[in-house]
Design a protein around this motif. Structure first.
Motif, short mmCIF file in Angstrom:
data_model
loop_
_atom_site.label_atom_id
_atom_site.label_comp_id
_atom_site.label_asym_id
_atom_site.label_seq_id
_atom_site.Cartn_x
_atom_site.Cartn_y
_atom_site.Cartn_z
N LEU A 12 -91.11 10.40 11.50
CA LEU A 12 -91.22 10.85 12.89
C LEU A 12 -90.88 9.68 13.80
CD1 LEU A 12 -93.83 12.29 11.26
CD2 LEU A 12 -94.17 13.24 13.55
N TYR A 13 -89.96 9.90 14.76
CA TYR A 13 -89.68 8.87 15.77
C TYR A 13 -90.93 8.70 16.63
CZ TYR A 13 -84.65 8.50 14.90
OH TYR A 13 -83.42 8.24 14.33
N PRO A 14 -91.06 7.52 17.30
CA PRO A 14 -92.21 7.31 18.18
C PRO A 14 -92.31 8.44 19.20
CG PRO A 14 -90.91 5.31 18.02
CD PRO A 14 -90.14 6.38 17.31
N LYS A 15 -93.48 8.87 19.50
CA LYS A 15 -93.77 9.90 20.52
C LYS A 15 -93.26 11.28 20.11
CE LYS A 15 -93.46 6.50 24.20
NZ LYS A 15 -92.35 5.92 24.93
N SER A 16 -92.65 11.38 18.95
CA SER A 16 -92.19 12.68 18.48
C SER A 16 -93.33 13.40 17.79
CB SER A 16 -91.09 12.45 17.45
OG SER A 16 -89.92 12.97 17.84
N THR A 17 -93.33 14.70 17.88
CA THR A 17 -94.39 15.45 17.21
C THR A 17 -93.89 16.11 15.93
OG1 THR A 17 -93.90 17.30 18.64
CG2 THR A 17 -95.77 15.91 19.27
N ALA A 18 -92.56 16.23 15.82
CA ALA A 18 -92.02 16.88 14.63
C ALA A 18 -91.24 15.87 13.79
CB ALA A 18 -91.09 18.03 15.03
N PRO A 19 -91.38 15.90 12.48
CA PRO A 19 -90.61 14.99 11.65
C PRO A 19 -89.12 15.30 11.71
CG PRO A 19 -91.90 16.49 10.26
CD PRO A 19 -92.26 16.79 11.67
N VAL A 20 -88.28 14.27 11.70
CA VAL A 20 -86.83 14.49 11.65
C VAL A 20 -86.32 14.39 10.21
CG1 VAL A 20 -86.47 13.71 14.01
CG2 VAL A 20 -86.20 12.09 12.16
N LEU A 21 -87.13 13.79 9.33
CA LEU A 21 -86.82 13.82 7.90
C LEU A 21 -88.05 14.38 7.20
CD1 LEU A 21 -85.19 10.27 7.40
CD2 LEU A 21 -84.03 12.47 7.76
N LYS A 22 -87.83 15.35 6.35
CA LYS A 22 -88.94 16.06 5.72
C LYS A 22 -88.79 16.09 4.21
CE LYS A 22 -88.83 19.24 9.64
NZ LYS A 22 -88.42 20.61 10.01
N ASP A 23 -89.62 15.32 3.54
CA ASP A 23 -89.72 15.36 2.09
C ASP A 23 -88.36 15.16 1.39
OD1 ASP A 23 -91.14 15.44 -0.24
OD2 ASP A 23 -91.01 17.62 -0.47
N ILE A 24 -87.66 14.12 1.85
CA ILE A 24 -86.33 13.87 1.26
C ILE A 24 -86.43 13.00 0.02
CG2 ILE A 24 -84.06 12.82 1.68
CD1 ILE A 24 -84.00 14.30 4.10
N SER A 25 -85.94 13.51 -1.06
CA SER A 25 -85.82 12.72 -2.29
C SER A 25 -84.36 12.76 -2.70
CB SER A 25 -86.69 13.30 -3.41
OG SER A 25 -88.06 13.17 -3.09
N LEU A 26 -83.80 11.57 -2.93
CA LEU A 26 -82.36 11.48 -3.19
C LEU A 26 -82.06 10.17 -3.91
CD1 LEU A 26 -79.41 12.56 -2.47
CD2 LEU A 26 -79.60 11.19 -0.38
N GLU A 27 -81.19 10.23 -4.88
CA GLU A 27 -80.71 8.99 -5.51
C GLU A 27 -79.25 8.82 -5.16
OE1 GLU A 27 -81.71 9.13 -9.79
OE2 GLU A 27 -83.28 7.73 -9.20
N ILE A 28 -78.88 7.60 -4.81
CA ILE A 28 -77.47 7.29 -4.55
C ILE A 28 -77.01 6.43 -5.73
CG2 ILE A 28 -75.86 6.12 -2.99
CD1 ILE A 28 -78.06 6.75 -0.77
N TYR A 29 -76.00 6.93 -6.43
CA TYR A 29 -75.57 6.28 -7.66
C TYR A 29 -74.52 5.22 -7.40
CZ TYR A 29 -77.87 10.44 -9.43
OH TYR A 29 -78.79 11.42 -9.66
N ARG A 30 -74.61 4.14 -8.15
CA ARG A 30 -73.65 3.05 -8.03
C ARG A 30 -72.24 3.58 -8.29
NH1 ARG A 30 -74.87 -2.44 -8.19
NH2 ARG A 30 -77.02 -2.08 -8.84
N GLY A 31 -71.34 3.30 -7.35
CA GLY A 31 -69.94 3.67 -7.52
C GLY A 31 -69.56 5.05 -7.00
N GLU A 32 -70.54 5.82 -6.54
CA GLU A 32 -70.18 7.18 -6.08
C GLU A 32 -69.74 7.19 -4.62
OE1 GLU A 32 -72.98 10.41 -5.73
OE2 GLU A 32 -74.61 9.11 -5.09
N PHE A 33 -69.10 8.30 -4.23
CA PHE A 33 -68.76 8.60 -2.83
C PHE A 33 -69.60 9.81 -2.48
CE2 PHE A 33 -64.88 8.98 0.25
CZ PHE A 33 -65.67 9.53 1.24
N LEU A 34 -70.71 9.53 -1.79
CA LEU A 34 -71.63 10.60 -1.40
C LEU A 34 -71.35 11.00 0.04
CD1 LEU A 34 -74.21 12.36 -1.95
CD2 LEU A 34 -75.53 10.46 -1.00
N GLY A 35 -71.09 12.26 0.27
CA GLY A 35 -70.88 12.78 1.62
C GLY A 35 -72.15 13.45 2.10
#
Ligand code: ADP
Ligand code: ADP
Length: 235
Positions: A12-35
């Protein structure tokens, strides 16, 4: 082999009441092009900012979960330390370029990091070749085309030898030719030099063509990740 891992991230950004990121789980693999794709306001830029520690360290606000980059927790390592691992290129080519020559533009960040001068001189031609800007060393960055400016911003990021190159909407202010140059350059760096890329873009067709894997974000949630053909097949 993951270069970055996000686990159950809420923000949540300061003074924000709603989360802008919610329960994000992600792996970024070495050498990949993730869009990373998704509508405006989905949290794509914020997600990028979590990878270099700017969120939450610079913005504050409330953060839950864990992120590590190259084995370092982004909550407990200073932004300056994380900067050795993650380099970013943004939407507006103008604001990123501050030097009076292409060569000085690339040298600037390296000098700040106290990279020895001979090493800086060695890296400049290598990164210019990688983005196909050979021969522009003495030009003024403002005399370059839009696509060339973004490729210079990419070269400057690359000179830092990051583990991860992040590009947030790097083509949205470019004409189609400039946009194509940037996509082709990023793909070249990824395929030929093995640079790990995370790129946010609204250019659906190009993302489907160039990315190895897409992550669709909407309303702060990761909806799906998969090969471009799988993702676009769902609509
Ligand atoms: P995207 O990149 O997908 O367009 P952003 O990450 O820029 O999404 O924004 C996600 C949400 O967070 C939006 O609602 C946006 O208004 C809000 N937001 C972005 N930056 C800030 C900030 N500094 N303070 C408060 N809210 C913000
Ligand atoms: P993007 O085009 O990447 O989605 P925006 O145009 O939404 O970015 O935001 C541009 C800048 O304004 C960013 O630095 C972002 O953090 C900030 N910003 C966006 N929304 C808000 C908000 N609601 N409150 C404060 N700052 C915001």
């Amino acid at each position: 082999d993951a270069i970055a891992t996000l686990k159950n991230v809420y923000y949540l950004y300061p003074k924000s009441t709603a989360p802008v990121l919610k329960d994000i789980s992600l792996e970024i693999y070495r050498g990949e092009f993730l869009g990373i794709i998704g509508p405006t306001g989905a949290g794509k830029s914020t997600l990028c900012l979590t990878l270099n520690g700017i969120v939450p360290q610079f913005y504050g606000g409330r953060f839950f979960g864990h992120i590590s980059i190259a084995g370092k927790d982004t909550l407990s390592h200073p932004i300056s330390d994380l900067a050795r691992h993650v380099a970013a290129v943004f939407e507006d080519p103008e604001v990123q370029l501050t030097a009076t020559s292409v060569e000085n533009e690339i040298a600037f960040a390296l000098e700040n990091l106290k990279v020895p001068a001979p090493e800086i001189r060695a890296r400049i031609p290598r990164v210019l070749a990688a983005v196909r800007l050979e021969g522009t060393e003495d030009k003024h960055p403002q005399d370059l085309s839009g696509g060339q400016k973004q490729r210079l911003a990419i070269a400057s990021a690359l000179a830092l030898q990051p583990d991860l190159l992040i590009l947030d909407e790097p083509t949205s202010q470019l004409d189609p030719v400039g946009a194509e140059e940037v996509f082709a350059t990023v793909k070249h760096l990824n395929q030929t030099l093995g640079v790990t890329v995370v790129m946010v873009s609204h250019a659906a067709e190009e993302m489907a063509t160039y990315a190895d894997r897409l992550a669709l974000l909407s309303d702060g949630q990761l909806q799906v990740t998969g090969a471009p053909s799988e993702i676009y097949g769902q609509f």
